[in-house]
Design a protein around this motif. Structure first.
Motif, PDB file in Angstrom:
ATOM      1  N   ARG A 113      30.020  30.166  31.680  1.00 61.49           N
ATOM      2  CA  ARG A 113      30.538  31.399  31.089  1.00 61.49           C
ATOM      3  C   ARG A 113      31.913  31.168  30.465  1.00 61.49           C
ATOM      4  O   ARG A 113      32.227  31.714  29.405  1.00 61.49           O
ATOM      5  CB  ARG A 113      30.622  32.504  32.145  1.00 61.49           C
ATOM      6  CG  ARG A 113      29.296  33.210  32.393  1.00 61.49           C
ATOM      7  CD  ARG A 113      29.521  34.635  32.839  1.00 61.49           C
ATOM      8  NE  ARG A 113      30.341  35.378  31.878  1.00 61.49           N
ATOM      9  CZ  ARG A 113      30.909  36.550  32.131  1.00 61.49           C
ATOM     10  NH1 ARG A 113      30.760  37.131  33.309  1.00 61.49           N
ATOM     11  NH2 ARG A 113      31.626  37.155  31.224  1.00 61.49           N
ATOM     12  N   TRP A 173      29.865  28.044  40.771  1.00 61.39           N
ATOM     13  CA  TRP A 173      30.918  27.489  39.915  1.00 61.39           C
ATOM     14  C   TRP A 173      30.347  26.891  38.633  1.00 61.39           C
ATOM     15  O   TRP A 173      30.977  26.917  37.582  1.00 61.39           O
ATOM     16  CB  TRP A 173      31.740  26.460  40.681  1.00 61.39           C
ATOM     17  CG  TRP A 173      32.787  27.095  41.555  1.00 61.39           C
ATOM     18  CD1 TRP A 173      32.751  27.255  42.911  1.00 61.39           C
ATOM     19  CD2 TRP A 173      34.022  27.671  41.116  1.00 61.39           C
ATOM     20  NE1 TRP A 173      33.887  27.898  43.347  1.00 61.39           N
ATOM     21  CE2 TRP A 173      34.683  28.160  42.273  1.00 61.39           C
ATOM     22  CE3 TRP A 173      34.639  27.821  39.877  1.00 61.39           C
ATOM     23  CZ2 TRP A 173      35.936  28.789  42.217  1.00 61.39           C
ATOM     24  CZ3 TRP A 173      35.883  28.440  39.809  1.00 61.39           C
ATOM     25  CH2 TRP A 173      36.517  28.922  40.960  1.00 61.39           C
ATOM     26  N   LEU A 220      41.032  33.055  38.128  1.00 60.68           N
ATOM     27  CA  LEU A 220      40.244  31.858  38.419  1.00 60.68           C
ATOM     28  C   LEU A 220      41.142  30.640  38.593  1.00 60.68           C
ATOM     29  O   LEU A 220      40.931  29.820  39.493  1.00 60.68           O
ATOM     30  CB  LEU A 220      39.229  31.612  37.302  1.00 60.68           C
ATOM     31  CG  LEU A 220      37.961  32.470  37.323  1.00 60.68           C
ATOM     32  CD1 LEU A 220      37.146  32.231  36.059  1.00 60.68           C
ATOM     33  CD2 LEU A 220      37.116  32.177  38.562  1.00 60.68           C
ATOM     34  N   ARG A 264      25.488  34.539  40.161  1.00 58.96           N
ATOM     35  CA  ARG A 264      26.786  33.860  40.012  1.00 58.96           C
ATOM     36  C   ARG A 264      27.847  34.545  40.867  1.00 58.96           C
ATOM     37  O   ARG A 264      28.595  33.882  41.611  1.00 58.96           O
ATOM     38  CB  ARG A 264      27.221  33.863  38.543  1.00 58.96           C
ATOM     39  CG  ARG A 264      28.536  33.130  38.297  1.00 58.96           C
ATOM     40  CD  ARG A 264      29.073  33.383  36.896  1.00 58.96           C
ATOM     41  NE  ARG A 264      29.619  34.731  36.786  1.00 58.96           N
ATOM     42  CZ  ARG A 264      30.852  35.090  37.164  1.00 58.96           C
ATOM     43  NH1 ARG A 264      31.663  34.188  37.719  1.00 58.96           N
ATOM     44  NH2 ARG A 264      31.274  36.319  37.030  1.00 58.96           N
ATOM     45  N   ARG A 265      27.902  35.845  40.777  1.00 56.27           N
ATOM     46  CA  ARG A 265      28.897  36.589  41.550  1.00 56.27           C
ATOM     47  C   ARG A 265      28.678  36.404  43.055  1.00 56.27           C
ATOM     48  O   ARG A 265      29.634  36.248  43.822  1.00 56.27           O
ATOM     49  CB  ARG A 265      28.844  38.073  41.185  1.00 56.27           C
ATOM     50  CG  ARG A 265      29.294  38.367  39.745  1.00 56.27           C
ATOM     51  CD  ARG A 265      29.078  39.839  39.400  1.00 56.27           C
ATOM     52  NE  ARG A 265      29.429  40.150  38.035  1.00 56.27           N
ATOM     53  CZ  ARG A 265      30.643  40.517  37.631  1.00 56.27           C
ATOM     54  NH1 ARG A 265      31.611  40.638  38.525  1.00 56.27           N
ATOM     55  NH2 ARG A 265      30.872  40.768  36.357  1.00 56.27           N
ATOM     56  N   LEU A 275      35.720  37.790  32.439  1.00 56.88           N
ATOM     57  CA  LEU A 275      36.277  36.877  33.441  1.00 56.88           C
ATOM     58  C   LEU A 275      37.803  36.930  33.420  1.00 56.88           C
ATOM     59  O   LEU A 275      38.426  36.908  32.358  1.00 56.88           O
ATOM     60  CB  LEU A 275      35.818  35.438  33.181  1.00 56.88           C
ATOM     61  CG  LEU A 275      34.341  35.109  33.372  1.00 56.88           C
ATOM     62  CD1 LEU A 275      34.101  33.640  33.066  1.00 56.88           C
ATOM     63  CD2 LEU A 275      33.876  35.444  34.784  1.00 56.88           C
ATOM     64  N   MET A 277      29.627  32.763  44.094  1.00 58.64           N
ATOM     65  CA  MET A 277      31.065  32.481  44.041  1.00 58.64           C
ATOM     66  C   MET A 277      31.779  32.883  45.331  1.00 58.64           C
ATOM     67  O   MET A 277      32.901  32.445  45.594  1.00 58.64           O
ATOM     68  CB  MET A 277      31.696  33.198  42.845  1.00 58.64           C
ATOM     69  CG  MET A 277      31.389  32.558  41.507  1.00 58.64           C
ATOM     70  SD  MET A 277      32.210  30.955  41.287  1.00 58.64           S
ATOM     71  CE  MET A 277      33.893  31.499  40.959  1.00 58.64           C
ATOM     72  N   THR A 290      29.839  29.746  36.403  1.00 59.41           N
ATOM     73  CA  THR A 290      31.146  30.218  35.953  1.00 59.41           C
ATOM     74  C   THR A 290      31.705  29.298  34.876  1.00 59.41           C
ATOM     75  O   THR A 290      32.252  29.766  33.865  1.00 59.41           O
ATOM     76  CB  THR A 290      32.115  30.303  37.143  1.00 59.41           C
ATOM     77  OG1 THR A 290      31.610  31.262  38.089  1.00 59.41           O
ATOM     78  CG2 THR A 290      33.505  30.733  36.695  1.00 59.41           C
TER      79      THR A 290
END
Length: 224
Positions: free
Chosen positions: A135, A129, A148, A113-114, A143, A117, A132
């Motif tokens: 999450r 995304w 964001l 994910r990181r 987060l 992104m 994300t």
């Protein structure tokens, strides 16, 4: 089952109307036009395995890839393997099934994910995304929701269509699940106007973030 046998079963289930719809939605001619429900049923009826799944994916055939997703074993894929799978596909239906059935249950999904992104690859960014947004809804944890929102405010309107959809999902989830940020999420959605005029069938929730947030908050009986 062999790849040849699996492809034969899929070809027998092909439907011209579905095939034409798939092409309009971005698929090429490497597909038979099998209904999604038939692919799910075949995946349950016939024993598959991870090696067969990977071989089917390599054919590039859309229906074979959708079937393969059901037979993949996430733990058998390294993060690099999964990154390559995500980037090797351009059809949204396969992208979203891969994300739902494989990516979201992969043990290294947070690291991916990181990584995604920060990716310029539209499908990788869509996956990032999407994770994300998940999450935000389930475990926002560390987060930075304000950051964001800053990023969404800067990037959403000009984003490529693939990540724009899941970025908008993240915006909506912030407004739905985090009351402290709801007013700002609504304002960003209203100002940017992304999906304001999106055709929405009767009984379905609009993807326009202010309408989406309002409807879900009302359903959940969450105080606005």
């Amino acid at each position: 089952m062999t790849v040849t046998e699996a492809l034969a079963k899929l070809e027998a289930l092909g439907n011209e109307k579905v095939r034409n719809l798939d092409i309009r939605n971005g698929a090429d001619t490497r597909q038979f036009g099998v209904k999604l429900g038939d692919i799910r049923a075949l995946a349950k009826q016939v024993k598959g395995d991870h090696d067969l799944a990977m071989a089917l994916w390599e054919t590039g055939n859309l229906d074979a890839r959708l079937l393969a997703i059901h037979w993949m074993k996430p733990k058998a894929l390294s993060p690099t393997d999964l990154d390559e799978l995500v980037r090797s596909n351009a059809v949204i239906q396969a992208c979203d099934w891969l994300n739902a059935y494989v990516v979201k249950v992969h043990p290294e999904k947070e690291a991916l994910r990181r990584q995604w992104m920060e990716s310029d690859h539209p499908i990788a960014a869509r996956a990032g995304w999407s994770l994300t947004a998940e999450r935000i809804a389930k475990d926002a944890g560390d987060l930075d929701l304000a950051a964001l929102l800053d990023r969404i405010e800067r990037e959403l309107a000009g984003a490529a269509p693939q990540p724009q959809w899941t970025m908008n999902m993240a915006l909506a989830n912030i407004g739905i699940h985090h009351a402290a940020h709801r007013v700002r999420a609504l304002a960003i959605g209203e100002t940017l106007g992304v999906y304001r005029d999106y055709p929405t069938p009767p009984g379905c929730t609009s993807p326009f973030a202010p309408l989406w947030i309002g409807e879900m908050v009302k359903r959940q009986n969450v105080r606005a």
